[in-house]
Scaffold this active site. Structure first.
Site, mmCIF file in Angstrom:
data_model
loop_
_atom_site.group_PDB
_atom_site.id
_atom_site.type_symbol
_atom_site.label_atom_id
_atom_site.label_comp_id
_atom_site.label_asym_id
_atom_site.label_seq_id
_atom_site.Cartn_x
_atom_site.Cartn_y
_atom_site.Cartn_z
ATOM 1 N N GLN A 46 -4.937 -3.944 -1.872
ATOM 2 C CA GLN A 46 -4.511 -2.958 -2.874
ATOM 3 C C GLN A 46 -4.549 -3.516 -4.292
ATOM 4 O OE1 GLN A 46 -3.770 0.288 -2.533
ATOM 5 N NE2 GLN A 46 -4.071 0.294 -0.325
ATOM 6 N N THR B 106 -25.565 -10.157 11.845
ATOM 7 C CA THR B 106 -26.476 -9.950 10.720
ATOM 8 C C THR B 106 -25.725 -9.284 9.574
ATOM 9 O OG1 THR B 106 -28.363 -9.793 12.193
ATOM 10 C CG2 THR B 106 -28.626 -8.813 10.007
ATOM 11 N N CYS C 243 2.184 8.616 12.339
ATOM 12 C CA CYS C 243 2.157 9.309 13.609
ATOM 13 C C CYS C 243 1.760 8.327 14.693
ATOM 14 C CB CYS C 243 1.163 10.457 13.564
ATOM 15 S SG CYS C 243 1.376 11.601 14.915
ATOM 16 N N ASN D 10 0.808 -1.222 0.000
ATOM 17 C CA ASN D 10 0.000 0.000 0.000
ATOM 18 C C ASN D 10 0.841 1.273 0.000
ATOM 19 O OD1 ASN D 10 0.353 -1.468 2.572
ATOM 20 N ND2 ASN D 10 -0.400 0.402 3.493
#
Ligand SMILES: *Cc1c(COP(=O)(O)O)cnc(C)c1O
Length: 389
Positions: free
Chosen positions: A180, A238, A326, A152
């Site tokens: 990807q 569900t 981060c 990615n």
């Protein structure tokens, strides 16, 4: 406000209007539970099974081998934990790579805490695993190889067919995170010897919060969530009927339009890379030059801090991604860029641009012009750059 120019299709894509249109009736009109036997329940069941058919057709599987989940991350968890728990008696060793998505890496780290052993394969400077290293890593207790189809961050596509052959020869299950790759690579699970494959709808113009897992018939895997008997007793809850319908429509559309779409992405990407190479000095292009996703360009701009680059681009309405993650307030260089051998300073100055069907050549021109300005401005503030000159 500046017009938004979106170059972050590896993070997510806009849901196509045609997809939304197909989904809408399954909210307030055909709202039945697919497990109910009356007419609106049966309608929902039919929609779910038609979507399953579209998914299986796209990858050459059969309907009973497709399990719907809530996202790509859940598919990765179900594949890896599911196989690990069900095959514990056979062995406790898993092989993966250092450049996987956190959904795979952190799942493997979690399993290590539960007594499993995990080998994290290195990659070369292009981001490719070495097949000899994979073979050498196999032991008598290896039960699963989990290697992503395409990365990615840097777009590198692994030798999936060869990996599948090695796994098959050693009688080991092969899972691939193809989140990807779906829509960007033609995939036939039999030709590639893939036993389990993860996908996520929002990476190919479908809705967020919707994933699927392919599991080859005969593969032993356990459910990881307890509850009702949905999804052949492997995934309780569900069904997200509208989401499932959206995933089905999105995968159908992206493969219907495959050649034109991918050629477009490739043209935009090649144009962008050639423009940057021509106009901006001190750069490094990351990832394999040919074995790569058509829409991905990852370029390191030396003497630059990725976060400042992103903020400056954002002021011009440009959305892209940097080479940092981060984590807990501190900026860590991306584990993928570190694994391909980039120095942390260079990794920090990396920009991931991922193109999509909404981008134009004019968008790329705007991006390049803006980059020239911003890179120049930021470099002028860098003491290292001044020394280098
Ligand atoms: C986006 C992504 C995921 C996670 O998918 P979600 O649906 O967002 O959970 C997993 N693997 C790769 C390679 C991805 O790009």
């Amino acid at each position: 406000m500046e017009k938004i120019r979106y170059f972050d299709h590896a993070a997510t894509t806009p849901t196509k209007e045609e997809v939304v249109k197909e989904m809408l009736p399954y909210f307030s009109l055909n709202y039945g539970n697919p497990s109910s036997i009356y007419s609106i329940g049966r309608k929902a069941r039919k929609a779910v099974e038609e979507a399953r058919q579209k998914v299986s057709k796209a990858i050459g599987a059969s309907n009973k081998e497709i399990y719907f989940t809530s996202c790509g991350s859940e598919s990765d968890n179900l594949a890896i934990k599911g196989v690990a728990y069900a095959n514990r008696k056979k062995g406790n060793h898993i092989i993966t790579t250092k450049i996987e998505h956190p959904a795979v890496l952190h799942t493997c780290q979690n399993l290590e805490k539960q007594g499993f052993e995990v080998t994290y394969l290195n990659v070369d400077s292009d981001g490719l695993i070495r097949l000899e290293e994979l073979e050498q890593a196999i032991t008598n207790s290896t039960i699963l190889i989990s290697i992503m189809f395409a990365n990615n961050e840097i777009g590198t596509i692994q030798p999936i067919k060869e990996i599948g052959e090695i796994a098959k020869r050693h009688n080991i299950y092969f899972h691939t995170d193809a989140v990807q790759a779906i829509g960007n690579v033609k995939i036939d699970i039999n030709e590639l010897n893939i036993d389990l494959l993860s996908m996520s709808a929002h990476k190919f113009y479908g809705p967020k919060g919707m994933g699927a897992l392919y599991v080859r018939t005969g593969v032993k895997f356990d459910k990881i969530q307890d509850g009702g008997h949905q999804e052949k007793n492997k995934r309780a809850g569900t069904e997200n009927v509208a989401g499932i319908v959206g995933l089905g429509k999105a995968i159908e559309l992206v493969y219907e339009n495959f050649d034109e779409y991918n050629q477009k992405l490739k043209n935009l990407r090649d144009y962008y890379i050639s423009q940057v190479e021509e106009k901006i000095p001190y750069i490094k292009i990351n990832g394999h030059r040919t074995k790569r996703l058509p829409g991905n360009a990852n370029i390191s701009f030396k003497f630059i801090e990725g976060e400042s680059l992103l903020l400056n681009l954002d002021m011009k309405g440009i959305c892209a991604s940097s080479g940092s993650a981060c984590t807990s307030g501190s900026l860590e260089p991306s584990h993928v860029l570190v694994a391909i051998g980039l120095e942390p300073e260079i990794a920090h100055g990396s920009l991931r641009v991922t193109f999509g069907e909404d981008n134009t050549k004019e968008d790329v021109d705007f991006l390049v012009t803006t980059l020239i300005e911003v890179v120049d401005k930021l470099r002028k503030m860098s003491p290292l750059y001044e020394e280098q000159k």
